[in-house]
Design a protein around this motif. Structure first.
Motif, short mmCIF file in Angstrom:
data_model
loop_
_atom_site.label_atom_id
_atom_site.label_comp_id
_atom_site.label_asym_id
_atom_site.label_seq_id
_atom_site.Cartn_x
_atom_site.Cartn_y
_atom_site.Cartn_z
N UNK A 1 35.47 51.74 45.62
CA UNK A 1 36.36 53.10 46.78
C UNK A 1 37.29 53.39 45.60
N UNK A 2 37.88 53.23 45.04
CA UNK A 2 38.61 54.10 43.50
C UNK A 2 37.72 53.65 42.15
N UNK A 3 36.72 53.23 41.70
CA UNK A 3 36.32 52.67 40.83
C UNK A 3 36.53 52.93 39.73
N UNK A 4 38.19 51.63 39.42
CA UNK A 4 38.85 51.20 39.43
C UNK A 4 38.50 49.65 39.29
N UNK A 5 37.32 49.76 37.58
CA UNK A 5 36.13 48.83 37.41
C UNK A 5 37.71 47.34 36.91
N UNK A 6 37.96 48.24 35.71
CA UNK A 6 38.93 46.96 35.13
C UNK A 6 39.67 46.07 36.07
N UNK A 7 40.53 47.21 36.71
CA UNK A 7 41.51 47.20 37.99
C UNK A 7 41.57 45.39 38.95
N UNK A 8 39.46 45.83 38.99
CA UNK A 8 39.05 45.13 40.14
C UNK A 8 38.95 43.73 38.88
N UNK A 9 38.48 43.65 38.13
CA UNK A 9 38.97 42.80 36.25
C UNK A 9 39.35 41.93 36.62
N UNK B 1 41.75 41.35 38.93
CA UNK B 1 42.35 41.00 40.20
C UNK B 1 41.27 39.71 39.99
N UNK B 2 40.04 39.64 39.72
CA UNK B 2 39.30 38.99 40.07
C UNK B 2 39.56 37.46 39.12
N UNK B 3 40.34 37.58 37.79
CA UNK B 3 40.56 36.90 36.50
C UNK B 3 41.64 36.12 37.84
N UNK B 4 42.70 36.98 37.92
CA UNK B 4 44.02 36.54 38.49
C UNK B 4 43.80 35.26 39.26
N UNK B 5 42.77 35.74 40.88
CA UNK B 5 42.61 35.28 41.11
C UNK B 5 41.39 34.01 41.11
N UNK B 6 40.88 33.59 39.80
CA UNK B 6 40.10 31.83 39.97
C UNK B 6 41.24 31.98 39.15
N UNK B 7 42.62 32.10 38.92
CA UNK B 7 43.48 31.19 37.95
C UNK B 7 44.13 30.46 38.73
N UNK B 8 45.01 31.68 39.66
CA UNK B 8 45.60 31.13 41.57
C UNK B 8 45.25 30.62 41.62
N UNK B 9 43.70 30.34 42.34
CA UNK B 9 43.25 29.08 43.24
C UNK B 9 43.35 28.00 43.00
N UNK C 1 33.79 32.97 44.60
CA UNK C 1 34.00 34.67 44.77
C UNK C 1 33.65 35.58 43.52
N UNK C 2 35.58 34.98 43.17
CA UNK C 2 35.97 35.73 42.17
C UNK C 2 35.30 35.45 41.23
N UNK C 3 34.70 34.40 40.40
CA UNK C 3 33.94 33.88 39.06
C UNK C 3 32.33 34.31 39.58
N UNK C 4 31.82 34.41 41.03
CA UNK C 4 31.11 35.16 40.45
C UNK C 4 30.87 36.97 40.49
N UNK C 5 31.31 37.72 41.11
CA UNK C 5 31.66 38.96 40.77
C UNK C 5 31.72 39.24 39.14
N UNK C 6 33.23 38.18 38.01
CA UNK C 6 33.23 38.21 36.74
C UNK C 6 31.44 38.11 36.26
N UNK D 1 48.99 39.56 43.69
CA UNK D 1 48.95 40.95 44.67
C UNK D 1 48.97 41.79 44.46
N UNK D 2 49.63 42.03 42.47
CA UNK D 2 49.42 43.26 42.43
C UNK D 2 48.45 44.34 42.40
N UNK D 3 47.39 44.42 42.07
CA UNK D 3 46.31 45.23 42.12
C UNK D 3 46.03 45.32 43.13
N UNK D 4 46.07 43.95 43.72
CA UNK D 4 45.52 44.35 45.61
C UNK D 4 46.21 45.36 46.88
N UNK D 5 47.57 45.26 46.13
CA UNK D 5 48.67 45.77 46.74
C UNK D 5 48.87 47.41 46.41
N UNK D 6 48.15 47.75 45.09
CA UNK D 6 48.00 49.26 44.97
C UNK D 6 46.79 49.38 45.17
#
Length: 445
Positions: free
Chosen positions: A140-148, A150-158, A375-380, A420-425
């Motif tokens: 949606x935004x073309x922000x690949x680095x931000x997506x990565x 988010x996934x790193x934070x999600x995997x750790x937060x789990x 799903x976060x690990x699979x994206x990465x 939450x930060x990258x998701x809210x952005x």
């Protein structure tokens, strides 16, 4: 470095993160989306009806109710019981109102997350549906680095909110109530979780679809019984919660000294921990739902926050504060003791009911968050490290059962905020897309 020193560092970092900037970002997003979407909360009863109906001939991995049940399994956890009690113990009774407001306005944010999850989801070569904030950020935004990120934070937060916090709550309760050693409890939970996790999202959805309605109903019935017992104090509890949210005051048992900042911080942090609106976790499973329209799934997703916070957390808060008023001489600065005291008022079955509630809530949260992390690990990295992640996740369940509770909660607060930060952005940046899709749907329905 000792565990106490590490805990102090993490607590300090979490406190800094959950200052006014984070609170304004979270509540500001909730309010902004509520206004721009013209109060989607007004559609909540339509959303509830849609959640138990099927979208015919739709593509997806699980039913809409299955996706909702998995989302609720991950959100209805210790945050609804121990989390609310901790918020009251550390922030005073007024934290309950902040927690409730976070949930009410968070319905708009949960709605928006679900919409973007379906709109930008992808189908893999093996037919699996994948989606969530990482795909909204990338596609949606073309922000690949931000997506990565988010996934790193999600995997750790789990390993925090979805894992160690939950197993810790189970083991502590089983030890204090039935003197079962934490090591035994941790081993049993880890073994049972491994049996379900290894079978993937469909098994998790089936398990959660069966257990979530039952466990929520039993818990709410127990809370209603306690409120009947505390009848003379219920209205006074409502008034105290409202007053203390803006003018903190002692409510007996050591609440003197709380500030509005402390009250808001613990209420909002525990509200986010409980309903996860704005965190970006729930839309990961929403993307797997069998639906043809992103707005339809968005409506269904929004009911998770309604049930989790507007209903369950609110009734929990009333139970706790009315219990404080009924027994003002007791020190309630420890959340677990406050919860136990409240449920001990139900003769004979009070303690077993609380045990059943926490164990089932926490266990299903462990299952739901395992899916988010996968799903976060699979994206990465694709599927190469999924088995390793599952093994580490199961091992962390055991570790969480035997570590210090304060350390676990502080770590969860820190990880929740960072995630939450990258998701809210992304939600703010794609608000125009969310509004356009919403108006299109309601123009036809």
């Amino acid at each position: 470095m000792s565990i106490d020193n590490l805990n102090a560092i993490i607590a300090s970092a979490a406190s800094q993160l959950w200052g006014w900037p984070m609170i304004l970002l979270l509540l500001g997003t909730h309010l902004y989306l509520t206004v721009r979407l013209r109060f989607p909360q007004r559609h909540i009863f339509k959303a509830i009806r849609l959640s138990v109906s099927r979208d015919a001939d739709a593509e997806g991995d699980v039913s809409q109710f299955g996706a909702l049940a998995t989302s609720l399994a991950a959100t209805i956890g210790t945050g609804n019981i121990v989390g609310v009690a901790t918020a009251v113990a550390m922030g005073g009774p007024g934290a309950v109102l902040w927690c409730w407001l976070t949930g009410f306005f968070g319905i708009a944010t949960k709605y928006s997350e679900g919409l973007l999850a379906v709109k930008y989801r992808v189908r893999t070569s093996d037919g699996t549906m994948l989606g969530g904030p990482m795909y909204a950020l990338e596609r949606g935004l073309g922000w690949k680095n931000m997506a990565v990120l988010f996934c790193v934070l999600t995997a750790v937060a789990s390993f925090g909110i979805g894992n160690t916090v939950q197993s810790n709550a189970i083991s502590l309760l089983c030890y204090e109530t039935y003197s079962i050693p934490e090591v035994w409890t941790g081993a049993i939970i880890a073994a049972l979780a491994a049996l379900v996790i290894l079978f993937g999202v469909r098994a998790i959805a089936r398990f959660c679809s069966a257990f979530v309605p039952l466990m929520a109903l039993l818990y709410v019935v127990g809370c209603v019984v306690i409120l009947c017992i505390n009848g003379p104090y219920v209205w006074e509890a409502v008034c105290l919660i409202c007053r203390s949210a803006v003018t903190p005051e002692a409510a007996g048992g050591g609440f003197a000294g709380t500030t509005i900042m402390m009250t808001a911080r613990f209420g909002i942090a525990r509200g986010l921990f409980s309903n996860e609106s704005g965190m970006g976790s729930a839309p990961i499973v929403a993307a797997a739902a069998k639906t043809k329209d992103p707005v339809r799934q968005a409506l269904v997703s929004s009911t998770a926050t309604f049930w989790d916070t507007v209903v369950i957390c609110a009734i929990t808060g009333l139970v706790l504060v009315s219990t404080i008023l009924a027994y003002p001489e007791v020190d309630y600065t420890e959340g677990g003791a406050l919860t136990k005291m409240a449920f001990d008022k139900i003769p004979v079955i009070g303690a077993p009911l609380l045990t059943f509630g926490i164990v089932t809530f926490a266990f299903t949260t462990i299952l739901g968050w395992s899916y988010y992390g996968e799903r976060a690990v699979e994206y990465l990295s694709g599927k190469r490290y999924l088995l390793l992640y599952r093994l580490l996740y199961v091992a962390a369940i055991f570790m969480g059962a035997v570590v210090n509770l304060s350390f676990v909660w502080n770590l969860a607060d820190l990880l929740n905020g960072l995630m939450a930060i990258p998701n809210l952005v992304s939600l703010l940046a794609l608000a125009g897309v969310i509004v356009a899709e919403t108006r299109r749907y309601h123009a036809k329905n």
